[in-house]
Design a protein around this motif. Structure first.
Motif, PDB file in Angstrom:
ATOM      1  N   LEU A  41     -41.081 -18.885 -74.779  1.00 44.52           N
ATOM      2  CA  LEU A  41     -40.916 -19.561 -76.061  1.00 44.52           C
ATOM      3  C   LEU A  41     -39.636 -20.401 -76.055  1.00 44.52           C
ATOM      4  CD1 LEU A  41     -42.013 -16.905 -78.698  1.00 44.52           C
ATOM      5  CD2 LEU A  41     -43.173 -19.012 -78.089  1.00 44.52           C
ATOM      6  N   PRO A  42     -39.665 -21.560 -76.686  1.00 43.37           N
ATOM      7  CA  PRO A  42     -38.513 -22.473 -76.606  1.00 43.37           C
ATOM      8  C   PRO A  42     -37.204 -21.877 -77.130  1.00 43.37           C
ATOM      9  CG  PRO A  42     -40.408 -23.588 -77.581  1.00 43.37           C
ATOM     10  CD  PRO A  42     -40.789 -22.158 -77.411  1.00 43.37           C
ATOM     11  N   GLN A  43     -37.270 -21.013 -78.119  1.00 50.04           N
ATOM     12  CA  GLN A  43     -36.020 -20.456 -78.624  1.00 50.04           C
ATOM     13  C   GLN A  43     -35.422 -19.416 -77.686  1.00 50.04           C
ATOM     14  OE1 GLN A  43     -38.946 -20.338 -80.308  1.00 50.04           O
ATOM     15  NE2 GLN A  43     -39.261 -18.358 -81.282  1.00 50.04           N
ATOM     16  N   ILE A 106     -27.566 -11.607 -72.834  1.00 49.40           N
ATOM     17  CA  ILE A 106     -28.287 -12.472 -71.897  1.00 49.40           C
ATOM     18  C   ILE A 106     -29.574 -12.987 -72.528  1.00 49.40           C
ATOM     19  CG2 ILE A 106     -29.441 -12.526 -69.654  1.00 49.40           C
ATOM     20  CD1 ILE A 106     -27.357 -10.488 -68.700  1.00 49.40           C
ATOM     21  N   ILE A 107     -30.299 -12.113 -73.248  1.00 47.09           N
ATOM     22  CA  ILE A 107     -31.496 -12.542 -73.965  1.00 47.09           C
ATOM     23  C   ILE A 107     -31.293 -12.268 -75.449  1.00 47.09           C
ATOM     24  CG2 ILE A 107     -33.000 -12.144 -71.972  1.00 47.09           C
ATOM     25  CD1 ILE A 107     -33.999  -9.600 -73.334  1.00 47.09           C
ATOM     26  N   LYS A 108     -32.156 -12.865 -76.268  1.00 42.91           N
ATOM     27  CA  LYS A 108     -32.055 -12.699 -77.714  1.00 42.91           C
ATOM     28  C   LYS A 108     -32.869 -11.492 -78.165  1.00 42.91           C
ATOM     29  CE  LYS A 108     -31.224 -17.547 -78.590  1.00 42.91           C
ATOM     30  NZ  LYS A 108     -31.718 -18.752 -79.229  1.00 42.91           N
ATOM     31  N   LEU A 109     -32.626 -11.075 -79.408  1.00 42.95           N
ATOM     32  CA  LEU A 109     -33.287  -9.893 -79.950  1.00 42.95           C
ATOM     33  C   LEU A 109     -34.808 -10.060 -79.989  1.00 42.95           C
ATOM     34  CD1 LEU A 109     -33.071  -7.122 -81.317  1.00 42.95           C
ATOM     35  CD2 LEU A 109     -32.878  -8.328 -83.492  1.00 42.95           C
ATOM     36  N   GLY A 110     -35.285 -11.235 -80.350  1.00 45.55           N
ATOM     37  CA  GLY A 110     -36.728 -11.473 -80.405  1.00 45.55           C
ATOM     38  C   GLY A 110     -37.398 -11.325 -79.049  1.00 45.55           C
ATOM     39  N   ALA A 111     -36.738 -11.802 -78.006  1.00 49.46           N
ATOM     40  CA  ALA A 111     -37.290 -11.657 -76.656  1.00 49.46           C
ATOM     41  C   ALA A 111     -37.323 -10.190 -76.250  1.00 49.46           C
ATOM     42  CB  ALA A 111     -36.467 -12.463 -75.661  1.00 49.46           C
ATOM     43  N   SER A 112     -36.305  -9.453 -76.644  1.00 52.96           N
ATOM     44  CA  SER A 112     -36.269  -8.020 -76.340  1.00 52.96           C
ATOM     45  C   SER A 112     -37.397  -7.282 -77.053  1.00 52.96           C
ATOM     46  CB  SER A 112     -34.912  -7.450 -76.738  1.00 52.96           C
ATOM     47  OG  SER A 112     -34.858  -6.077 -76.500  1.00 52.96           O
ATOM     48  N   ILE A 113     -37.627  -7.613 -78.313  1.00 49.85           N
ATOM     49  CA  ILE A 113     -38.695  -6.955 -79.073  1.00 49.85           C
ATOM     50  C   ILE A 113     -40.054  -7.312 -78.498  1.00 49.85           C
ATOM     51  CG2 ILE A 113     -39.832  -6.917 -81.327  1.00 49.85           C
ATOM     52  CD1 ILE A 113     -37.021  -7.140 -82.553  1.00 49.85           C
ATOM     53  N   LEU A 114     -40.274  -8.575 -78.148  1.00 49.48           N
ATOM     54  CA  LEU A 114     -41.550  -8.965 -77.541  1.00 49.48           C
ATOM     55  C   LEU A 114     -41.772  -8.248 -76.206  1.00 49.48           C
ATOM     56  CD1 LEU A 114     -41.735 -12.805 -78.228  1.00 49.48           C
ATOM     57  CD2 LEU A 114     -43.339 -11.069 -79.010  1.00 49.48           C
ATOM     58  N   THR A 115     -40.723  -8.107 -75.416  1.00 47.47           N
ATOM     59  CA  THR A 115     -40.849  -7.418 -74.133  1.00 47.47           C
ATOM     60  C   THR A 115     -41.164  -5.945 -74.335  1.00 47.47           C
ATOM     61  OG1 THR A 115     -39.254  -8.968 -73.196  1.00 47.47           O
ATOM     62  CG2 THR A 115     -39.715  -6.985 -71.943  1.00 47.47           C
ATOM     63  N   ILE A 116     -40.515  -5.315 -75.285  1.00 49.09           N
ATOM     64  CA  ILE A 116     -40.787  -3.894 -75.544  1.00 49.09           C
ATOM     65  C   ILE A 116     -42.203  -3.700 -76.074  1.00 49.09           C
ATOM     66  CG2 ILE A 116     -40.137  -1.946 -77.016  1.00 49.09           C
ATOM     67  CD1 ILE A 116     -37.222  -2.886 -76.651  1.00 49.09           C
ATOM     68  N   CYS A 117     -42.666  -4.586 -76.938  1.00 44.99           N
ATOM     69  CA  CYS A 117     -44.051  -4.507 -77.418  1.00 44.99           C
ATOM     70  C   CYS A 117     -45.036  -4.716 -76.269  1.00 44.99           C
ATOM     71  CB  CYS A 117     -44.290  -5.533 -78.518  1.00 44.99           C
ATOM     72  SG  CYS A 117     -43.440  -5.161 -80.048  1.00 44.99           S
TER      73      CYS A 117
END
Length: 144
Positions: A41-43, A106-117
């Protein structure tokens, strides 16, 4: 999609296995899509979360090796426990990696949540495979 499932049931006469396989493939695709979205995702635009894919591959290796080796008398219950321990180590690491990367900035919170999901969905898919499509008569960890 319905025609495919119907043809699987009529021609192969293994309806429940074919439906389970299609459902597992769909769930695996959804999980991998979540991990790829966390990267692409771009963000977010960082590919660090994709390293959890290595944990997906490594997490099943100890279990598969132990299932193949259970026929010989060389391996006892302690080796079964070791394979479970290694598998759980890989699973916990795949959940810990995005959390550590997010805490380090290094990564944003949204990327972390998507990865955990994505991790949850992929590991439920792997568990479903071993539960429905690859049954065995052994008990793990000495539990009946």
């Amino acid at each position: 999609m319905t025609d495919f499932l119907l043809s699987c049931y009529q021609h192969a006469n293994i309806g429940s296995d074919c439906i389970a396989l299609v459902n597992l493939a769909l769930a695996g695709s959804i999980g991998m899509t979540l991990v790829i979205l966390a990267c692409a995702l771009p963000q977010y635009n960082l590919w660090w979360p994709s390293f959890v894919i290595l944990f997906y591959v490594f997490s099943v290796i100890p279990t598969l090796i132990m299932k193949r080796s259970m026929q010989s008398a060389l391996f006892g219950p302690s080796y079964v426990d070791l394979s479970i321990f290694l598998t759980m180590g890989f699973i916990v690491s795949s959940f810990g990696l995005p959390i550590v990367l997010e805490r380090c900035g290094i990564i944003k919170l949204g990327a972390s949540i998507l990865t955990i999901c994505g991790n949850i969905v992929v590991y439920l898919t792997i568990f479903g495979y071993f539960l429905f499509l690859d049954p065995d008569e052994t008990t793990y960890g000495g539990m009946a």
